[in-house]
Design an enzyme around this catalytic site. Structure first.
Site, PDB file in Angstrom:
ATOM      1  N   LYS A 169      26.363  -6.204  19.041  1.00  0.00           N
ATOM      2  CA  LYS A 169      26.772  -7.442  17.862  1.00  0.00           C
ATOM      3  C   LYS A 169      26.449  -9.004  18.921  1.00  0.00           C
ATOM      4  CE  LYS A 169      31.652  -8.913  17.648  1.00  0.00           C
ATOM      5  NZ  LYS A 169      31.154 -10.485  16.608  1.00  0.00           N
ATOM      6  N   ASN A 170      26.391  -9.333  19.320  1.00  0.00           N
ATOM      7  CA  ASN A 170      26.555 -10.410  19.000  1.00  0.00           C
ATOM      8  C   ASN A 170      24.882 -11.028  19.700  1.00  0.00           C
ATOM      9  OD1 ASN A 170      29.151 -11.379  19.123  1.00  0.00           O
ATOM     10  ND2 ASN A 170      29.791 -12.254  20.755  1.00  0.00           N
ATOM     11  N   CYS A 189      40.333 -19.507  13.077  1.00  0.00           N
ATOM     12  CA  CYS A 189      40.176 -18.201  13.056  1.00  0.00           C
ATOM     13  C   CYS A 189      41.286 -18.151  13.948  1.00  0.00           C
ATOM     14  CB  CYS A 189      39.264 -17.626  13.113  1.00  0.00           C
ATOM     15  SG  CYS A 189      38.538 -17.370  15.059  1.00  0.00           S
ATOM     16  N   ARG A 245      37.575 -23.541  15.044  1.00  0.00           N
ATOM     17  CA  ARG A 245      35.720 -22.961  15.639  1.00  0.00           C
ATOM     18  C   ARG A 245      35.252 -24.193  14.549  1.00  0.00           C
ATOM     19  NH1 ARG A 245      35.895 -17.442  16.020  1.00  0.00           N
ATOM     20  NH2 ARG A 245      33.243 -17.794  16.984  1.00  0.00           N
ATOM     21  N   ASP A 303      35.271 -13.369  26.141  1.00  0.00           N
ATOM     22  CA  ASP A 303      35.182 -12.229  24.783  1.00  0.00           C
ATOM     23  C   ASP A 303      35.626 -10.548  25.923  1.00  0.00           C
ATOM     24  OD1 ASP A 303      34.375 -13.797  22.583  1.00  0.00           O
ATOM     25  OD2 ASP A 303      32.586 -12.922  22.747  1.00  0.00           O
ATOM     26  N   ARG A 318      35.141  -4.991  13.698  1.00  0.00           N
ATOM     27  CA  ARG A 318      34.706  -5.368  13.667  1.00  0.00           C
ATOM     28  C   ARG A 318      33.290  -5.633  14.367  1.00  0.00           C
ATOM     29  NH1 ARG A 318      36.824 -11.195  14.194  1.00  0.00           N
ATOM     30  NH2 ARG A 318      34.570 -10.904  14.396  1.00  0.00           N
TER      31      ARG A 318
HETATM   32  N1  EPU Z   1      32.445 -25.595  19.489  1.00  0.00           N
HETATM   33  C1  EPU Z   1      32.485 -27.131  19.551  1.00  0.00           C
HETATM   34  N2  EPU Z   1      32.029 -27.610  18.045  1.00  0.00           N
HETATM   35  C2  EPU Z   1      30.852 -27.214  18.268  1.00  0.00           C
HETATM   36  C3  EPU Z   1      31.211 -25.325  18.403  1.00  0.00           C
HETATM   37  C4  EPU Z   1      31.696 -24.844  19.138  1.00  0.00           C
HETATM   38  O1  EPU Z   1      33.193 -27.593  20.275  1.00  0.00           O
HETATM   39  O2  EPU Z   1      29.987 -26.803  16.781  1.00  0.00           O
HETATM   40  C5  EPU Z   1      33.532 -25.033  20.709  1.00  0.00           C
HETATM   41  C6  EPU Z   1      34.465 -23.827  20.279  1.00  0.00           C
HETATM   42  O3  EPU Z   1      35.443 -24.479  19.516  1.00  0.00           O
HETATM   43  C7  EPU Z   1      35.207 -22.646  21.892  1.00  0.00           C
HETATM   44  C8  EPU Z   1      33.308 -23.488  22.655  1.00  0.00           C
HETATM   45  O4  EPU Z   1      32.822 -24.603  22.050  1.00  0.00           O
HETATM   46  O5  EPU Z   1      35.470 -23.803  22.186  1.00  0.00           O
HETATM   47  C9  EPU Z   1      32.310 -22.413  22.576  1.00  0.00           C
HETATM   48  O6  EPU Z   1      32.443 -21.734  20.807  1.00  0.00           O
HETATM   49  P1  EPU Z   1      30.855 -21.728  21.107  1.00  0.00           P
HETATM   50  O7  EPU Z   1      30.386 -22.025  19.148  1.00  0.00           O
HETATM   51  O8  EPU Z   1      30.423 -21.154  22.230  1.00  0.00           O
HETATM   52  O9  EPU Z   1      31.517 -20.243  19.632  1.00  0.00           O
HETATM   53  P2  EPU Z   1      30.286 -19.313  19.000  1.00  0.00           P
HETATM   54  O10 EPU Z   1      28.834 -19.190  18.897  1.00  0.00           O
HETATM   55  O11 EPU Z   1      31.058 -19.606  17.543  1.00  0.00           O
HETATM   56  C10 EPU Z   1      30.131 -17.476  19.959  1.00  0.00           C
HETATM   57  C11 EPU Z   1      30.844 -15.178  20.185  1.00  0.00           C
HETATM   58  C12 EPU Z   1      32.148 -15.128  20.288  1.00  0.00           C
HETATM   59  C13 EPU Z   1      32.441 -16.225  21.479  1.00  0.00           C
HETATM   60  C14 EPU Z   1      31.708 -17.437  22.082  1.00  0.00           C
HETATM   61  C15 EPU Z   1      32.232 -17.889  23.588  1.00  0.00           C
HETATM   62  C16 EPU Z   1      29.125 -14.395  18.634  1.00  0.00           C
HETATM   63  C17 EPU Z   1      28.627 -14.132  17.139  1.00  0.00           C
HETATM   64  N3  EPU Z   1      30.036 -14.825  18.725  1.00  0.00           N
HETATM   65  O12 EPU Z   1      30.473 -18.170  18.993  1.00  0.00           O
HETATM   66  O13 EPU Z   1      32.117 -13.887  20.265  1.00  0.00           O
HETATM   67  O14 EPU Z   1      33.994 -15.844  21.798  1.00  0.00           O
HETATM   68  O15 EPU Z   1      30.085 -17.454  21.172  1.00  0.00           O
HETATM   69  O16 EPU Z   1      31.435 -17.505  23.985  1.00  0.00           O
HETATM   70  O17 EPU Z   1      27.590 -14.283  18.893  1.00  0.00           O
HETATM   71  C18 EPU Z   1      33.666 -12.358  19.614  1.00  0.00           C
HETATM   72  O18 EPU Z   1      32.533 -11.508  19.812  1.00  0.00           O
HETATM   73  O19 EPU Z   1      35.020 -11.585  19.866  1.00  0.00           O
HETATM   74  C19 EPU Z   1      33.835 -13.299  19.613  1.00  0.00           C
HETATM   75  C20 EPU Z   1      34.680 -14.780  19.291  1.00  0.00           C
END
Ligand code: EPU
Length: 451
Positions: free
Chosen positions: A22-23, A122, A127, A328, A420
């Site tokens: 998915k991701n 969320c 986030r 995850d 999801r």
């Molecule tokens: N963060 C910031 N600022 C930003 C972005 C992120 O402070 O602009 C922080 C977040 O709050 C968190 C950390 O950095 O503490 C990592 O967040 P990241 O941006 O890496 O998460 P994401 O890219 O939004 C993806 C996956 C998540 C997974 C995370 C971490 C997808 C669609 N989602 O989210 O997957 O937990 O990376 O590996 O790829 C799931 O599949 O259940 C899921 C939540």
């Protein structure tokens, strides 16, 4: 809304084949916005989040067609931009799926403008997308907020390469790296992403972009270098296997004392969970895998045989960016360790609030004490069935695992969270020996649940 009614205590055994990730698929689908030519992805899983992404792409002028894949419920999705005048990713869609944010970079790069509803928090905590915005601003974009939307505009000559630092308080950002890397493929000059996410899903996206003509090096390292090109073309790619689905099914076998053969196991992407499971006393053997082959092709796919015979041993683990243990899989690991022979410690370093499953597991007889980002789990000999509530995707998976192992009946409400990210999990688990009934929550009154 649906609920799962699980009669626990049945070992998960047999053979399971992991679906496409998915991701990985979500930002790869968004990459279609970068070209006028068709992009074809195979092994795209059938999931709610993917359906929402396809809906979003449709609203942004991308034609989508699908055909059944050759393997187990996967499919091939072909995307083709037909209208480039649209640039608004509306709240109605983005609120159902945070990953909608990954259209931001591609739209800005190709259409010069992107308007996307600001994703809210969320259940797993705040986030923010500040790092995404900081990176795009470094490429020359002007960013403003209007009526709950982020409005990003490229300068008149288009985005220009720059050095972008993506380290934040919890490490890098996965979708932020995807966004900046995608945008930089069409920027003028060189972009260097420092503190880039090393997650395999980012590498998979990078490989797709390379086959579309992008010039990218350093994938899988914290320093990605992108030399912008004038335009990108079409490409086809098979999406990598879903490491979180693979890990979840391995833990389902482990928690129920089953024996499961898992095909399409993404070896290189699962090193952390592999070690953790072995430390916990779970046997895992890999076959059909050549560890010396580093071509990055199908050598990443192996078959894993997972079995638990003896007691589970306690483990100390910390979630970390890749190649550390993934956040995850934290809820699923925590559910597993509730049955270990001793005290385990889990520290959550990516989303420190991601512990909503703990209160529900306590209702099933688990002993867990949480101190901020750390949970101390004192293993118990058995869990007992109870009505519990799913709060987010991975917490739901943890509760399902607990229900599979528990004595008696567990009812997991709100499994739309699970849908999801896990393809027909109830049906697959039933095929492997589980007893799960999916029912509408309205019918729950008729189901006797232990008090
Ligand atoms: N963060 C910031 N600022 C930003 C972005 C992120 O402070 O602009 C922080 C977040 O709050 C968190 C950390 O950095 O503490 C990592 O967040 P990241 O941006 O890496 O998460 P994401 O890219 O939004 C993806 C996956 C998540 C997974 C995370 C971490 C997808 C669609 N989602 O989210 O997957 O937990 O990376 O590996 O790829 C799931 O599949 O259940 C899921 C939540």
């Amino acid at each position: 809304m649906d609920a799962f009614v699980i009669e626990g205590g049945k070992p998960i055994s047999g053979r399971f084949e992991v679906h496409g990730s998915k991701n990985a698929a979500l930002p790869m689908l968004a990459a279609a916005l970068l070209t006028d030519e068709p992009v074809e992805l195979s092994d795209v899983p059938r999931l709610e989040d993917i359906a929402n992404m396809l809906r979003l792409l449709g609203e942004l002028g991308v034609g989508v067609s699908e055909t059944d894949g050759q393997t187990r419920g996967g499919r091939t999705v072909k995307t083709h931009v037909t209208d480039t005048s649209l640039s608004h990713a509306r709240y109605d869609i983005v609120r159902t799926m945070r990953a909608g944010v990954c259209v931001l970079g591609p739209m800005l790069a190709r259409r010069g403008e992107a308007r996307i509803s600001m994703p809210g928090g969320c259940a797993i905590g705040p986030r923010p997308i500040d790092l995404h915005l900081k990176g795009l601003a470094a490429l020359g974009a002007s960013i403003s907020l209007s009526n709950g939307d982020v409005v990003a505009k490229a300068p008149s000559g288009g985005l220009r390469g720059a050095t972008v630092f993506l380290g934040g308080p919890f490490g890098s950002t996965v979708l932020g790296t995807a966004n900046i890397m995608s945008a930089a493929t069409l920027a003028r000059g060189r972009t260097v992403i420092e503190s880039a996410a090393c997650e395999p899903e980012v590498v998979d996206l990078g490989r797709l972009l390379q086959s579309m003509g992008a010039r990218i090096s350093g994938l899988g390292t914290p320093r990605i270098v992108i030399d912008g090109v004038e335009q990108l073309g079409g490409a086809s790619r098979r999406v990598m296997p879903d490491r979180i689905e693979a890990g979840t099914y391995a833990m389902a076998a482990a928690i129920t004392k089953g024996e499961l053969t898992i095909a399409n196991w993404p070896v290189d992407a699962l090193v952390g969970p592999f070690e953790m499971l072995r430390d916990a006393g779970v046997e895992i053997e890999l076959s059909e895998h050549d560890p010396l082959d580093t071509t990055g092709g199908d050598s990443i796919r192996a078959t894993a045989f997972v079995r638990r015979i003896g007691a589970l041993r306690p483990v100390e683990l910390t979630t970390q960016p890749f190649p550390g243990f993934p956040t995850d899989l934290q809820a699923q690991a925590l559910a597993l360790l509730t049955l270990a022979d001793g005290n385990s410690i889990i520290t959550e370093k990516i989303f420190p609030e991601r512990f909503l499953h703990v209160a529900e597991l306590l209702r099933m007889g688990a002993h867990v004490i949480r101190h901020g980002p750390t949970a101390v789990i004192s293993g118990v000999p058995k869990l007992v069935g109870a009505p519990v509530m799913a709060s987010d995707l991975r917490a739901s998976a943890g509760l399902v695992l607990a229900g599979l192992a528990a004595r008696g009946r567990t009812v997991v409400r709100r499994v739309y969270h699970l849908d999801r990210g896990y393809q027909r999990m109830d049906e697959y688990l039933n095929g492997l020996g589980a007893d799960i009934q999916r029912i509408n929550e309205k019918a729950l009154e008729e189901v006797a649940v232990p008090a």
